[in-house]
Design an enzyme around this catalytic site. Structure first.
Site, PDB file in Angstrom:
ATOM      1  N   LYS A  12      47.936  64.614  25.533  1.00 29.33           N
ATOM      2  CA  LYS A  12      46.478  64.497  25.617  1.00 29.33           C
ATOM      3  C   LYS A  12      46.086  63.080  26.000  1.00 29.33           C
ATOM      4  O   LYS A  12      46.817  62.116  25.747  1.00 29.33           O
ATOM      5  CB  LYS A  12      45.791  64.885  24.297  1.00 29.33           C
ATOM      6  N   PRO A 100      56.004  60.605  26.956  1.00 29.90           N
ATOM      7  CA  PRO A 100      56.464  59.314  26.439  1.00 29.90           C
ATOM      8  C   PRO A 100      56.147  59.160  24.941  1.00 29.90           C
ATOM      9  O   PRO A 100      55.084  59.587  24.490  1.00 29.90           O
ATOM     10  CB  PRO A 100      55.686  58.298  27.287  1.00 29.90           C
ATOM     11  N   GLY A 104      50.348  56.795  22.930  1.00 29.35           N
ATOM     12  CA  GLY A 104      48.918  57.118  22.925  1.00 29.35           C
ATOM     13  C   GLY A 104      48.655  58.433  23.641  1.00 29.35           C
ATOM     14  O   GLY A 104      47.539  58.730  24.036  1.00 29.35           O
ATOM     15  N   GLY A 108      53.904  63.453  19.453  1.00 30.85           N
ATOM     16  CA  GLY A 108      54.265  63.986  18.130  1.00 30.85           C
ATOM     17  C   GLY A 108      53.331  65.121  17.744  1.00 30.85           C
ATOM     18  O   GLY A 108      53.765  66.146  17.199  1.00 30.85           O
ATOM     19  N   ASP A 142      44.964  64.584  15.854  1.00 32.72           N
ATOM     20  CA  ASP A 142      44.857  65.233  17.166  1.00 32.72           C
ATOM     21  C   ASP A 142      45.809  66.409  17.347  1.00 32.72           C
ATOM     22  O   ASP A 142      45.995  66.886  18.461  1.00 32.72           O
ATOM     23  CB  ASP A 142      44.929  64.213  18.320  1.00 32.72           C
TER      24      ASP A 142
HETATM   25  O1  C5P Z   1      45.687  61.373  11.838  1.00 35.70           O
HETATM   26  P1  C5P Z   1      46.873  60.571  12.272  1.00 35.70           P
HETATM   27  O2  C5P Z   1      48.044  60.725  11.339  1.00 35.70           O
HETATM   28  O3  C5P Z   1      47.255  60.831  13.690  1.00 35.70           O
HETATM   29  O4  C5P Z   1      46.432  59.059  12.221  1.00 35.70           O
HETATM   30  C1  C5P Z   1      47.348  58.002  12.269  1.00 35.70           C
HETATM   31  C2  C5P Z   1      46.662  56.720  11.817  1.00 35.70           C
HETATM   32  O5  C5P Z   1      45.691  56.333  12.789  1.00 35.70           O
HETATM   33  C3  C5P Z   1      45.892  56.831  10.519  1.00 35.70           C
HETATM   34  O6  C5P Z   1      46.718  56.586   9.417  1.00 35.70           O
HETATM   35  C4  C5P Z   1      44.835  55.753  10.680  1.00 35.70           C
HETATM   36  O7  C5P Z   1      45.391  54.479  10.410  1.00 35.70           O
HETATM   37  C5  C5P Z   1      44.549  55.790  12.164  1.00 35.70           C
HETATM   38  N1  C5P Z   1      43.371  56.640  12.482  1.00 35.70           N
HETATM   39  C6  C5P Z   1      42.102  56.173  12.171  1.00 35.70           C
HETATM   40  N2  C5P Z   1      41.004  56.944  12.464  1.00 35.70           N
HETATM   41  C7  C5P Z   1      41.162  58.129  13.105  1.00 35.70           C
HETATM   42  C8  C5P Z   1      42.433  58.602  13.457  1.00 35.70           C
HETATM   43  C9  C5P Z   1      43.536  57.824  13.127  1.00 35.70           C
HETATM   44  O8  C5P Z   1      41.944  55.092  11.601  1.00 35.70           O
HETATM   45  N3  C5P Z   1      40.073  58.844  13.407  1.00 35.70           N
END
Ligand code: C5P
Length: 299
Positions: A12, A100, A104, A108, A142
């Protein structure tokens, strides 16, 4: 029951990533527009007595950073779905990575979404879409989008997705970086004083609905680009190379470090990739969008 199921899930990008002030739970409120692009991971799930995950690279993807223990997000997805449905035994996952790692591009998350669909089919669990989306949201912000694919607005911390009208057939040139970037580190850098806004991206949504490539190119916006460039000043030349190219627009993908260049059509995408390779970005890849979310390709 079938022996194995292979599910494909896409990378994405965020055409718009608007970030608000950090919430009490540590996450940031987002106004984002996701698009699924034609770079994929394939996950094959087999029933097994033990839990395991194997990762192989497709093309030049470096898979050395992917954890192979119980912290692997695809394994966690399988465990959660099987526990909820009281499925005995375990499963073995084989992941073929074309996305990759730590780029970003939510590779995963794609693996987790693909695993949910694969395990559901493998054991004929017939989980509802709502249940899969609920487990997905618990696994990562995501992951729900990776199930849905296409082009969608994201809100909350990114886990609430709703399709948006998209009349385009878009072509992207993707510039991966050899070194990954930590998402929490980029959000922390954002917290140190970068501006952000969760306003609705009207111009971008209008360009998408009209299939207007010039309009889309000039409406691309990512509030994490400043913080990512602060942490990785070595990425500045990538940003500048796209700005100085024939691309219609430039964008950091999610929290980076992958950069994206928008092309007018397929032919321009091939020429633009050659142009950027000529400027030293040897790994430039071409990807169409939007593409479908996690879907079965073999069973
Ligand atoms: O939700 P996910 O595990 O992908 O998020 C990884 C990290 O990215 C979170 O622990 C947080 O530090 C940051 N994050 C955030 N705000 C979001 C999504 C992710 O701060 N809306």
């Amino acid at each position: 029951m079938t022996d194995s199921v292979t599910v494909r899930a896409p990378a994405k990008i965020n055409l718009h990533l608007g970030v608000g002030p950090v919430r009490a739970d540590g996450y940031h409120p987002l106004t984002t527009v996701y698009q699924a692009i034609g770079l994929y991971d394939d996950v094959t799930a087999h029933a097994s007595a033990d839990w395991s995950v194997e990762v192989t690279a497709v093309g030049s993807v470096d898979v050395s950073g992917v954890p192979l223990d119980e912290s692997n997000i695809a394994l966690r997805a399988a465990v959660q779905l099987m526990e909820r449905h009281a499925v005995p035994g375990a499963c073995r996952l084989e992941i073929a990575k074309g996305i990759p790692v730590a780029g970003g591009l939510a590779g995963g998350s794609a693996d987790a979404a693909a695993t949910l669909v694969a395990v559901d089919r493998l054991f004929d669990l017939r989980a509802s879409d709502e249940e899969l989306v609920e487990i997905a949201a618990g696994l990562g912000s995501d992951v729900p989008f990776a199930l849905v694919g296409g082009t969608a607005a994201g809100s909350g911390r990114g886990e609430l997705v709703a399709r948006v009208p998209d009349a385009g057939s878009w072509w992207w040139v993707v510039l991966p970086s050899a070194e990954g970037l930590s998402t929490p580190a980029v959000y922390h850098a954002f917290d140190d004083g970068f501006p952000g806004s969760t306003a609705r991206p009207e111009a971008l949504l209008t360009a998408l609905a009209a299939g207007d490539a010039d309009g889309l190119g000039s409406a691309l916006e990512n509030d994490l680009e400043g913080p990512a460039l602060l942490l990785r000043p070595d990425l500045r030349p990538v940003h500048d190379a796209i700005r100085d190219s024939s691309a219609l627009g430039e964008l950091l993908s999610g929290s980076g470090p992958t950069f994206l260049a928008l092309a007018r059509d397929a032919r321009h995408a091939r020429a633009l990739a050659a142009e950027l390779r000529g400027a030293g970005h040897r790994d430039a890849l071409v990807a169409p969008a939007p593409v479908a979310g996690a879907h079965v390709v073999e069973y």
